[in-house]
Design a protein around this motif. Structure first.
Motif: not given
Length: 379
Positions: A82, A88, A91, A93-94, A97-98, A177, A179, A182-183
């Motif tokens: 993060g 970051r 593609s 990495s998020q 993190c989750l 990639r 954000r 992804v959310v």
């Protein structure tokens, strides 16, 4: 992870006669369920059997170690993925993190369940962690618990699908990639998985100080929990998707390397290293969860009415092995950090930078602070 409580956490109090009144195990409760469901014509369902406890103590010792290591590793993974501008932008990495967040929450919940199990073992159900919970709190706790377990499994599915897009359709990699994409994806996944666990909010209640299921809904709950949740959503479908995606990615990499020959660009090697790390995460998920999947299948097989006469003793004999295998399944929630360190050169470099910053007293922004000080001196 969890699976030991997933199998039998919501059953009725045990009927097995033990040396201590508080010596109640979750596997004994499973036996109670199978007897209640399949021995309706039997008048005496109580039998005197004292299974070995070495698996119980192995779990009590091993699980806190896994929890401590996992929380430390997941925290470092989250900080590296993060806070590093270089990582970051990747593609995947998020998703990582989750995954670190959900794995940590699962470890904490598992430790709470472990403490509750020890208290019940020593003092009885009336002194357990959840003994004072209302029906609403029992419903909420179990609902959140199983949704988080599903989110961890399906985030690994997302990582496998991300690698398929990155390797097989590289020009569409920007879609995953961003954000907000992804959310949106994770939010939709949370909603869908939550809907599959609504039955827990309907059936769970506090019975004798234990968050469990009333007898009138027990048969339906067991069916939904074992087949729909455990065998299908938690392991079955994720396993099939992860293995299919991983094998497809491996084949695509083989084709690309064969066509490129000795003229492979450096970007291909970088993609290969990241892909190796993510593939290993998927394979570790399958390996750590598969033994519990097999044991659960055996339990369901022997809980059938025609086989319960033999199966009741087999289920009790399996209890210590199930406890040990549950510890193996917990490792799925703490091992990712070591995979990153072993396979990710960029991860190791950014991890060293974080420790260097922490030694200089500026964990998140040491370079920026020093630059401002230098500008002030120049003025």
């Amino acid at each position: 992870m969890f699976l030991r409580s997933e199998i039998v956490n919501h059953t009725l109090p045990t009927i097995c006669q033990r040396r201590h009144t508080g010596n109640v195990s979750f596997k004994d409760r499973l036996l109670k369920v199978t007897l209640k469901m399949n021995w309706n014509n039997t008048s005496n369902l109580t039998f005197d059997y004292n299974p070995p406890m070495w698996g119980f103590w192995a779990k009590q010792i091993g699980t806190p170690i896994i929890t401590a290591v996992g929380l430390a590793g997941n925290t470092l993974s989250f900080l590296v993925m993060g806070c590093s501008q270089r990582l970051r932008k990747r593609s995947y990495s998020q998703f990582l993190c989750l995954l670190a967040i959900f794995d940590s929450l699962n470890l904490i919940i598992n430790e709470i369940d472990l403490i509750d199990e020890m208290i019940i073992y020593k003092s009885g159900p009336s002194y357990g962690v959840f003994s004072d919970f209302s029906d609403g709190l029992c419903k909420f706790y179990n609902f959140i618990k199983y949704v988080l377990l599903l989110l961890s499994s399906w985030l690994i599915v997302c990582l496998s699908l991300e690698r398929v897009i990155a390797v097989c359709f590289p020009f569409r990699k920007k879609l995953i990639r961003k954000r907000h994409n992804v959310v949106i994806l994770v939010s939709l996944m949370f909603v869908v998985l939550s809907l599959t666990q609504i039955f827990r909010a309907l059936f769970i209640e506090n019975v004798g100080g234990v968050c469990t299921v009333g007898r009138e809904n027990l048969s339906l709950y067991i069916y939904l929990h074992h087949y729909a949740y455990h065998l299908a959503l938690l392991f079955g479908l994720p396993c099939v998707i992860v293995l299919s995606c991983n094998l497809g990615v491996i084949y695509q990499i083989y084709v690309i390397r064969k066509e490129a020959g000795n003229d492979r660009p450096r970007s291909l090697d970088s993609t290969r290293k990241a892909t190796t790390m993510l593939l290993l995460i998927g394979f570790v998920f399958v390996v750590t969860m598969f033994p519990q999947f097999v044991c659960t299948s055996i339990i369901l097989y022997y809980s059938d009415g025609d086989r319960i006469h033999v199966g009741r003793f087999i289920l009790m004999d399996m209890r210590p092995y199930l406890e040990v295998l549950s510890v193996v399944s917990y490792s799925n929630y703490c091992i990712n950090f070591f995979i990153y360190v072993m396979c990710g050169k960029s991860f190791r470099r950014e991890l060293r930078r974080i420790f260097k910053r922490s030694r200089h007293g500026s964990f998140f922004g040491g370079t920026r602070t020093r630059t401002k000080e230098e500008v002030m001196r120049l003025q």
